[in-house]
Scaffold this active site. Structure first.
Site, PDB file in Angstrom:
ATOM      1  N   MET A  99     -38.718  -8.859  42.459  1.00 23.14           N
ATOM      2  CA  MET A  99     -39.233  -8.074  41.345  1.00 23.14           C
ATOM      3  C   MET A  99     -39.489  -6.657  41.825  1.00 23.14           C
ATOM      4  SD  MET A  99     -41.939 -10.801  39.888  1.00 23.14           S
ATOM      5  CE  MET A  99     -41.441 -12.453  39.464  1.00 23.14           C
ATOM      6  N   ASP A 123     -44.316 -15.049  45.905  1.00 21.94           N
ATOM      7  CA  ASP A 123     -43.141 -14.315  45.410  1.00 21.94           C
ATOM      8  C   ASP A 123     -42.456 -13.646  46.594  1.00 21.94           C
ATOM      9  OD1 ASP A 123     -41.266 -13.055  43.858  1.00 21.94           O
ATOM     10  OD2 ASP A 123     -42.608 -11.501  43.116  1.00 21.94           O
ATOM     11  N   PHE A 124     -42.121 -14.455  47.602  1.00 22.43           N
ATOM     12  CA  PHE A 124     -41.451 -13.927  48.788  1.00 22.43           C
ATOM     13  C   PHE A 124     -39.995 -13.601  48.446  1.00 22.43           C
ATOM     14  CE2 PHE A 124     -44.184 -15.885  52.427  1.00 22.43           C
ATOM     15  CZ  PHE A 124     -45.310 -15.299  51.871  1.00 22.43           C
ATOM     16  N   GLU A 125     -39.558 -12.393  48.790  1.00 27.18           N
ATOM     17  CA  GLU A 125     -38.198 -11.950  48.509  1.00 27.18           C
ATOM     18  C   GLU A 125     -37.605 -11.335  49.776  1.00 27.18           C
ATOM     19  OE1 GLU A 125     -38.056  -9.527  44.981  1.00 27.18           O
ATOM     20  OE2 GLU A 125     -39.357 -10.877  43.849  1.00 27.18           O
ATOM     21  N   GLY A 126     -36.423 -10.753  49.635  1.00 32.42           N
ATOM     22  CA  GLY A 126     -35.791 -10.055  50.752  1.00 32.42           C
ATOM     23  C   GLY A 126     -35.584 -10.960  51.945  1.00 32.42           C
TER      24      GLY A 126
END
Length: 680
Positions: free
Chosen positions: A1, A462-465
């Site tokens: 996000m 909300d872990f991303e990358g």
């Protein structure tokens, strides 16, 4: 996000993947169309300059057992290269791991702008990468690696050319070959290979048949056999698949005995089953209320059913067949981990620590349509510190921000109405890697401090990358070994134990980290795939008994393969049906039937969506969203994809974000709140 987007960047946001991991118009390949990318077959597929002394060495290597080594001589830069078939007007990424004084990586013949890059890393491998787009008439490119004049030997390993294979490229080896047998027949099934026009079937190493579909049955003489399958097209034949064994005829063992001693022990939302081993059994089938729910190879199985009383039976299986079912046992489990949420929920992210052009919303002014409000975001002091901090949006960035006392009072007012307010950790800019036990413990301490300070109801991950990834060899869903995975699971279990049954735990991964696991899981056998593929799966699986909601982001995604083995593209109801069905039906990871991600309960699942076209790529209209929900929850309004079941308890919808919904005149919340209320 992407929570840093401002209005001046809206046009760019319409075409860029906000997570920064892939282009939205390109499939999530996690594939490799380079030949012999890790030099495991020596120099097969590569052409090297005559005086380079090029060879495949066993040390030093980056992955696998071999790597390329070549040495410049005189005016020769020791170039090694290969030509690869590609598709015109398509996007590709090229990377490799290199070691040496000066090492160059590049691509020629793109038809647009050829790309190259270099590094100096004489004592350790370093990764080089470039992206490029092919021209409208380009059908092949040449990828290369070389050093520079007067330099010593260099090494290169683990090339990846990620993109769609062009014409003239043999297909990949078929995946997921399985076998079954009777006393007279062998039955083979496998997963289709992209670009294949047919398949060759091998018995004991010799080709015995060709097939146009993905199944084959034959009646060989009595005996024990091994089978493999390869894929073919006009360009050639793929490597052979995994090997399976079949027993035909008099050598077939008798059917197994019926299992005895079945017991069921309830613990929270779990039912732990155990039974006595059956003679001649190679595995077992577990039945809940008459429906098969598991196929363990040991004499124990843990199930996580919906609340209520359930009846269990077990049968034994071997290549000959299946035994009768055992005597039944009953087990009663309590409710789900909903934290007293209503049957249908709307989950929204509130821009609480930043502004991005959508406008700041005070906590007290959040509309009542929302059941779960995720404060975005708590972020780490550094990627690996585990030290999570949250602060309200600065006045300079959000002139309308309320004092902290009013912010907390707003939270209490929402909670008094039955709303849940969570701290969301991560987002696009909040990379969190719990690489050590110290980082794990700091994560628990710092997240607890935020929850306690504001009196929050729980936590959203909300872990991303690059926060989550799988190391090579970490392939067992139920027993992960990669530190960032193991430490996150441990931290979440500690937080759940600290705050108890009312603690709300939600997760918002991208499709790349969940549904892509049906095709790719971590770096793969040769280490050439993206090690982030499917990396959320072991975390979800470990926490499934404590997980309140999983709302995968069905946006900012490339096309993903569903259970029908077809690509599905975001922005349509069919995409949401296919992606959600994978969570509710379960799926074999990377096509391996012995490593299955089990289905989640429908009340644990919500569909993740952007609130407006400028909030994220993959915006889906109100009508299309509700068609998808109808298909999943009622079995009506389905499109080309047919889900594996009907899920009347599907929980609801999540969106990025409450702020963008207000910016879009509340189209998302008001329409979907009314729709969900109408479902009952």
């Amino acid at each position: 996000m992407n929570h840093r987007l401002n209005l001046r960047k809206l046009a760019a946001a319409a075409v860029l993947v906000l997570s920064g991991t892939m282009l939205a118009a390109s499939p999530a390949h996690a594939a490799n169309i380079a030949t012999n990318p890790g030099f495991e077959s020596d120099l097969t597929g590569w052409t090297c300059s005559a005086s380079a002394g090029a060879t495949a060495v066993s040390s030093p290597v980056h992955g696998g057992s071999k790597a390329l080594q070549a040495t410049p001589a005189g005016s020769d830069t020791a170039r090694c290269q290969q030509t690869v078939s590609v598709k015109p007007s398509s996007s590709y990424s090229l990377s490799a791991w290199v070691r040496g004084g000066y090492v160059f990586l590049g691509v020629l013949g793109t038809g647009t702008t050829d790309q190259s890059t270099w590094t100096s890393s004489p004592s350790a491998y370093a990764q080089l990468s470039r992206t490029f787009t092919t021209g409208p008439s380009t059908t092949s490119v040449t990828i290369y690696v070389n050093s520079w004049y007067g330099q010593g030997a260099y090494q290169a390993d683990d090339f990846v050319l990620d993109g769609e294979a062009g014409q003239g490229q043999p297909p990949a080896a078929p995946a997921g070959l399985t076998s079954a047998s009777t006393r007279t027949s062998a039955v083979l099934n496998w997963t289709a290979s992209a670009g294949a026009t047919g398949y060759n079937v091998y018995r004991d190493g010799a080709k015995v048949a060709t097939a146009t579909g993905t199944t084959y049955t034959e009646t060989p003489p009595q005996g024990n056999y091994t089978y493999q399958v390869s894929a073919v097209n006009a360009a050639g034949e793929s490597p052979r698949s995994n090997q399976v064994s079949v027993v035909i005829g008099n050598d077939t063992p008798p059917p197994p005995a019926v299992p005895t001693g079945l017991t069921a022990t309830v613990g929270g939302a779990n039912v732990a089953l155990s039974w006595n081993a059956s003679s001649n059994a190679t595995g077992y089938n577990v039945y809940r209320d008459g429906v098969k729910v598991g196929s363990p190879t040991t004499t124990a199985y843990t199930d996580t059913p919906a609340a209520g009383t359930h009846t269990y039976q077990v049968s034994a299986v071997n290549p000959t067949g299946e035994s009768a079912r055992s005597g039944p046992v009953s087990a009663t489990v309590g409710g789900d981990q909903s934290g007293s949420l209503p049957k249908r929920v709307l989950v929204g992210y509130l821009h609480a620590s930043f502004a991005n052009g959508s406008g700041y919303i005070r906590m007290a002014d959040v509309p009542n349509e929302w059941n779960v409000i995720n404060l975005a975001f708590g972020e780490p002091t550094s990627v690996t510190s585990g030290d999570i901090r949250f602060q309200q949006c600065p006045v300079a960035e959000c002139p309308g921000v309320e004092p902290e006392a009013d912010f907390i009072a707003g939270i209490r007012a929402k909670q008094a109405l039955g709303k849940k307010v969570l701290i969301s950790i991560g987002g696009q800019n909040g990379q969190v890697q719990l690489t050590t036990a110290a980082a794990r413990d700091k994560f628990v301490q710092s997240v607890s401090a935020i929850i306690d300070r504001y009196g929050l109801d729980g936590l959203d991950i909300d872990f991303e990358g690059h926060s989550l990834y799988l190391n090579q060899g970490d392939t067992n869903l139920a027993a992960p070994t990669t530190p960032v995975i193991v430490n996150l699971i441990s931290a979440l279990k500690t937080l759940k134990a600290r705050y108890g049954a009312k603690f709300v735990l939600t997760m918002a991964p991208e499709t790349f980290f969940v549904q892509l696991g049906y095709q790719f899981y971590g770096p793969g056998a040769n280490g050439s795939a993206d090690q982030r593929a499917g990396s959320y799966l072991p975390v979800i699986h470990a926490m499934r008994n404590d997980l309140t909601l999983l709302h995968v982001q069905d946006y900012n995604s490339g096309p993903i393969t569903g259970l029908d083995n077809q690509y599905h593209t975001m922005g349509t109801h069919d995409f949401h049906v296919a992606m959600t069905d994978m969570l509710l039906a379960g799926f074999p990871i990377a096509g391996n039937p012995n490593n299955v991600f089990p289905a989640l309960r429908p009340e644990q699942v919500a569909i993740g969506l952007p609130a407006a076209a400028y909030a994220g790529n993959g915006f889906t209209t109100v009508a299309e969203v509700q068609k998808a929900f109808d298909c999943l929850a009622k079995g009506t309004n389905c499109g080309p994809y047919k889900p594996r079941g009907v899920y009347p308890n599907l929980r609801g919808l999540m969106t990025w974000s409450i702020n963008w919904d207000k910016y879009n005149s509340f189209e998302f919340s008001r329409n979907h709140r009314a729709y969900l209320n109408g479902l009952g």
